[in-house]
Write a protein that holds these residues in place. Sequence first.
Motif, PDB file in Angstrom:
ATOM      1  N   TRP A 242       0.875  -1.317   0.161  1.00  0.00           N
ATOM      2  CA  TRP A 242       0.106  -0.130  -0.097  1.00  0.00           C
ATOM      3  C   TRP A 242       0.845   1.250  -0.044  1.00  0.00           C
ATOM      4  O   TRP A 242       0.641   2.173  -0.827  1.00  0.00           O
ATOM      5  CB  TRP A 242      -1.067   0.143   1.170  1.00  0.00           C
ATOM      6  N   THR A 243       1.697   1.413   0.790  1.00  0.00           N
ATOM      7  CA  THR A 243       2.627   2.438   0.976  1.00  0.00           C
ATOM      8  C   THR A 243       4.076   2.261   0.673  1.00  0.00           C
ATOM      9  O   THR A 243       4.631   1.400   1.000  1.00  0.00           O
ATOM     10  CB  THR A 243       2.551   3.144   2.365  1.00  0.00           C
ATOM     11  N   ALA A 244       4.623   3.355   0.037  1.00  0.00           N
ATOM     12  CA  ALA A 244       6.270   3.506  -0.177  1.00  0.00           C
ATOM     13  C   ALA A 244       6.806   4.317   0.841  1.00  0.00           C
ATOM     14  O   ALA A 244       6.439   5.366   1.196  1.00  0.00           O
ATOM     15  CB  ALA A 244       6.236   3.958  -1.409  1.00  0.00           C
ATOM     16  N   GLN A 245       7.903   3.827   1.509  1.00  0.00           N
ATOM     17  CA  GLN A 245       8.773   4.725   2.372  1.00  0.00           C
ATOM     18  C   GLN A 245      10.024   5.049   1.777  1.00  0.00           C
ATOM     19  O   GLN A 245      10.700   4.006   1.358  1.00  0.00           O
ATOM     20  CB  GLN A 245       8.710   4.169   3.663  1.00  0.00           C
ATOM     21  N   GLY A 246      10.701   6.113   1.964  1.00  0.00           N
ATOM     22  CA  GLY A 246      12.010   6.224   1.847  1.00  0.00           C
ATOM     23  C   GLY A 246      12.898   5.474   2.621  1.00  0.00           C
ATOM     24  O   GLY A 246      12.929   5.418   3.840  1.00  0.00           O
TER      25      GLY A 246
END
Length: 142
Positions: free
Chosen positions: A26-30
């Motif tokens: 669902w989400t992308a994180q650095g």
Amino acid sequence: MLKHKIIGLDVGSKTVGIAISDLMGWTAQGLDTLRIDEENNELGIEALVKIIKRDNVGTVVIGLPKNMNNSIGFRGEASLQYKEQLQEALPSLEIIMWDERLSTMAAERSLLEADVSRQKRKKVIDKMAAVFILQGYLDSLQ
């Protein structure tokens, strides 16, 4: 739920911004920014392979910078070559090229809106661009 995590890459001539997905996709994180030296063919592939193995990554999404007329310019060719080198290092890895037009501009705008100083922006812009690339890909899967 994903079997493996997905990472997104923003490949430049001096750095590679890296973002990683959650297992839900669902989400992308650095995640990180690798320093590279494209002129001397020091592309950080070994360091990237370590990250891929450490974080159980099954797919890599590499930003493909296209020109506004949809043609592929110098930076796009460099990204395609980066893909080839990574594929040589990990032949079974799924690598997807993703249209990243304007991702760096979007990342810059986001950081400006958050009132991040120029010095701090410079340190995180590539990682943020990788987040935009990966999030675009993840959103397309939903």
